[in-house]
Design an enzyme around this catalytic site. Structure first.
Site, PDB file in Angstrom:
ATOM      1  N   GLU A 143       4.921  10.243  -5.638  1.00  0.00           N
ATOM      2  CA  GLU A 143       4.121   9.342  -6.466  1.00  0.00           C
ATOM      3  C   GLU A 143       2.703   9.884  -6.630  1.00  0.00           C
ATOM      4  O   GLU A 143       2.084  10.336  -5.669  1.00  0.00           O
ATOM      5  CB  GLU A 143       4.061   7.950  -5.833  1.00  0.00           C
ATOM      6  CG  GLU A 143       3.230   6.955  -6.640  1.00  0.00           C
ATOM      7  CD  GLU A 143       3.076   5.615  -5.943  1.00  0.00           C
ATOM      8  OE1 GLU A 143       2.722   4.640  -6.630  1.00  0.00           O
ATOM      9  OE2 GLU A 143       3.314   5.543  -4.716  1.00  0.00           O
ATOM     10  N   CYS A 195       1.836  -0.735  -8.969  1.00  0.00           N
ATOM     11  CA  CYS A 195       2.957  -0.204  -8.192  1.00  0.00           C
ATOM     12  C   CYS A 195       4.194  -0.012  -9.056  1.00  0.00           C
ATOM     13  O   CYS A 195       5.135   0.674  -8.653  1.00  0.00           O
ATOM     14  CB  CYS A 195       3.266  -1.115  -7.015  1.00  0.00           C
ATOM     15  SG  CYS A 195       3.253  -2.866  -7.406  1.00  0.00           S
ATOM     16  N   GLY A 235       0.821  -1.209   0.000  1.00  0.00           N
ATOM     17  CA  GLY A 235       0.000   0.000   0.000  1.00  0.00           C
ATOM     18  C   GLY A 235       0.852   1.256   0.000  1.00  0.00           C
ATOM     19  O   GLY A 235       1.954   1.289  -0.564  1.00  0.00           O
ATOM     20  N   SER A 236       0.355   2.284   0.656  1.00  0.00           N
ATOM     21  CA  SER A 236       0.989   3.597   0.623  1.00  0.00           C
ATOM     22  C   SER A 236       2.198   3.671   1.550  1.00  0.00           C
ATOM     23  O   SER A 236       2.348   2.870   2.483  1.00  0.00           O
ATOM     24  CB  SER A 236      -0.018   4.666   1.045  1.00  0.00           C
ATOM     25  OG  SER A 236      -0.342   4.532   2.426  1.00  0.00           O
ATOM     26  N   GLY A 259       2.338   1.997   5.298  1.00  0.00           N
ATOM     27  CA  GLY A 259       3.390   1.037   5.596  1.00  0.00           C
ATOM     28  C   GLY A 259       4.321   1.524   6.690  1.00  0.00           C
ATOM     29  O   GLY A 259       4.717   0.752   7.577  1.00  0.00           O
ATOM     30  N   GLU A 298       5.563  -3.318   1.081  1.00  0.00           N
ATOM     31  CA  GLU A 298       5.836  -2.847  -0.285  1.00  0.00           C
ATOM     32  C   GLU A 298       5.042  -1.568  -0.450  1.00  0.00           C
ATOM     33  O   GLU A 298       3.826  -1.580  -0.349  1.00  0.00           O
ATOM     34  CB  GLU A 298       5.437  -3.917  -1.294  1.00  0.00           C
ATOM     35  CG  GLU A 298       5.877  -3.621  -2.712  1.00  0.00           C
ATOM     36  CD  GLU A 298       4.753  -3.090  -3.568  1.00  0.00           C
ATOM     37  OE1 GLU A 298       4.736  -1.864  -3.808  1.00  0.00           O
ATOM     38  OE2 GLU A 298       3.902  -3.885  -3.971  1.00  0.00           O
TER      39      GLU A 298
END
Length: 527
Positions: A392, A301, A240-241, A245, A264
């Site tokens: 991002e 991702c 996720g974000s 995380g 991740e």
């Protein structure tokens, strides 16, 4: 088939009062099912069951675990089109995507089953005793990998099958011998419950211990915090974000007994476009990257969110061609209204920065949760001075950085955060002239691609899906492929242990017939 309840082991339970609904992003309406959040008591019950089940499951043979994983695959397939329909209703993805992702999930389950059957994943290592060694005798030492304990898995938003309930984190943990508690992602809880039913049925068919698997419903903060802080949980998997995380990582680090969080997280996946490639065929790469940037509405991702090149007419031509190609593509649906809102906000924040120019944006009418793909550009000096431009934007978005020279390009790469992937587009003979660029990029990523696109993650043993922080919380591990199992194990040694009491993987006669390292020689022979 959807009850809206939590799977606490094999029991469907919903004693709480807080409820949720999922969204159909294509129609922009709520779905009909109501889901009940797990209570603190239910959370503790699930983790306690997982801990008790671990005491039994850790001693199951690899062949038993392999049969269990293969049956999970069969049970998922048995759910048929009804599962695919719920997946599409909750995600907004087309049926073809649902079928493809289901196929990947089935392949992951089969791959780990094959890994278990083959057996060398245990890394069995034996150094036999030398009792008459001088001046001191040498003891018999035997090492292998053993499971950590109950694992909490956080389902991802963008892969309702492959990175969620029975996805890569769950199956690799089960393969390792760990029990699993899944925190179902709030955007596809119905999909999660159906997949969870397949895991439970498989567990029952193989008489696995009650609590080997649970599937819980709840908000990310409340449920997630409770699970990570629970003293019986031994590891966490998250996709996720960066914010999400990192929050889990910090919680786990602050526990009286810190535990690993394998997260991740964010990645803008830089692409370096060398002059030779543009001179030879810029149209080819413009078409390829228009498709990659918009694939799955940019919700991968590994979406290429940053393109880097050297100023000049070749780069200018590529920018024009990319703009033309990407504006031809019809927009598609995003996963959820909140993801669409985050995409718009992130894009506009970057577009508002000084020195940023819009070179392409779909301008036609679109449905409420559809995204207008956008390409921006900026010069290298401005990009270096403004960290906001490196954030991002999750969706069909990319920013092209026009560098003055190779030195500026290398400086930019060195200042990037860690990434999942990096790509070099060029002619093979060019690479010798850009070795410093290649080395700099290798230092910032987990996977380096030549003349391709980063979207598309092959599930195989050689794949690395991870990278330096914040692409992942530990760059030594991958979230994809059979080596993902190494996140959920630890090395363990037996010293001078009676042979008949050793695990079969370490016994003299090698009953599993697996390859082991014996006195520094890899062999499947007996001792």
């Amino acid at each position: 088939m959807i009850t809206g309840k939590n799977y606490i082991g094999s029991q469907l339970i919903a004693s709480g009062s807080k409820t949720y609904k999922t969204i159909n992003p294509q129609l922009n309406i709520e779905n009909p099912w109501t889901f009940t959040e797990a209570t603190p008591q239910e959370i503790d019950q699930a983790v306690t069951l997982a801990n008790n089940a671990f005491k039994i499951y850790r001693n199951c043979s690899d062949h038993q675990k392999a049969a269990f994983l293969n049956t999970i695959a069969e049970e998922i397939l048995t759910l048929g089109d009804e599962l695919l329909d719920v997946y599409c209703t909750e995600s907004g993805f087309p049926k073809g995507r649902a079928e493809g992702e289901r196929g990947r999930t089935i392949f992951q389950l089969r791959s780990f089953a094959n890994m278990l059957t083959e057996g060398s994943w245990l890394e069995a290592t034996i150094d036999t005793a030398i009792p008459n060694r001088s001046p001191l005798p040498k003891d018999d030492l035997r090492k292998m990998l053993v499971p950590l304990g109950p694992v909490v898995v956080f389902g991802s938003s963008n892969f309702p099958f492959a990175f969620s309930t029975a996805g890569g984190d769950t199956v690799s943990a089960l393969a390792a011998g760990c029990t699993v508690i899944v925190k179902s992602h709030s955007m596809h809880i119905g999909t999660g419950e159906m997949v969870a039913s397949a895991v439970i049925k498989a567990a029952q068919k193989h008489k696995m211990p009650e609590g080997i698997f649970s599937n819980l419903i709840g908000s990310g903060v409340t449920l997630g915090t409770s699970l990570v802080k629970h003293p019986l949980v031994k590891a966490v998997g998250f996709t996720g974000s960066i914010n999400g995380g990192r929050a889990l990582f910090d919680l786990a680090s602050q526990r009286p007994e810190p535990i690993p969080v394998f997260a991740e997280m964010g990645s803008i996946n830089p692409v370096v476009i060398l002059p030779g490639a543009l001179e030879k065929n810029s149209q080819k790469w413009a078409t390829a990257y228009a498709g990659s940037i918009t694939l799955g509405t940019g919700q991968f991702c590994t979406n290429p969110g940053l393109l880097l090149g050297i100023k000049g007419e070749n780069l200018n031509q590529f920018i024009r061609q990319l703009a033309e190609e990407i504006e031809k593509i019809q927009p598609s649906c995003m996963l959820h209204p909140s993801i669409k809102a985050d995409f718009n906000n992130g894009r506009e924040k970057i577009r508002a920065q000084n020195g940023v120019t819009t070179v392409a944006e779909f301008k036609g009418e679109i449905a409420p949760n559809y995204a207008s793909q956008t390409i921006l550009t900026v010069d290298g000096e401005t990009f270096l001075e403004n960290p906001t431009l490196r954030h991002e934007v999750f969706g069909p978005f990319s920013i092209i950085v026009q560098c003055d020279n190779n030195e500026e390009l290398e400086t930019i790469i060195n200042k990037l955060d860690g990434q999942l992937t990096g790509t070099i587009i060029g002619e093979p003979m060019e690479l010798n002239n850009y070795k410093m660029i290649v080395d700099a990029l290798q230092n910032r990523v987990g996977r380096l691609i030549f003349n391709g696109v980063p979207t598309g993650v092959e599930v195989c043993a050689s794949m690395i899906h991870g990278g330096p922080y914040p692409a992942s919380s530990d760059s030594r591990f991958t979230a994809v492929g059979i080596h993902a199992v190494k996140r959920w194990v630890r090395p363990f040694s037996y010293q001078n242990w009676p042979d008949e009491l050793l695990p079969e993987a370490l016994q003299d006669n090698n009953p599993l017939n697996i390859y082991r390292t014996i006195n520094d020689i890899i062999t499947n022979k007996t001792i």
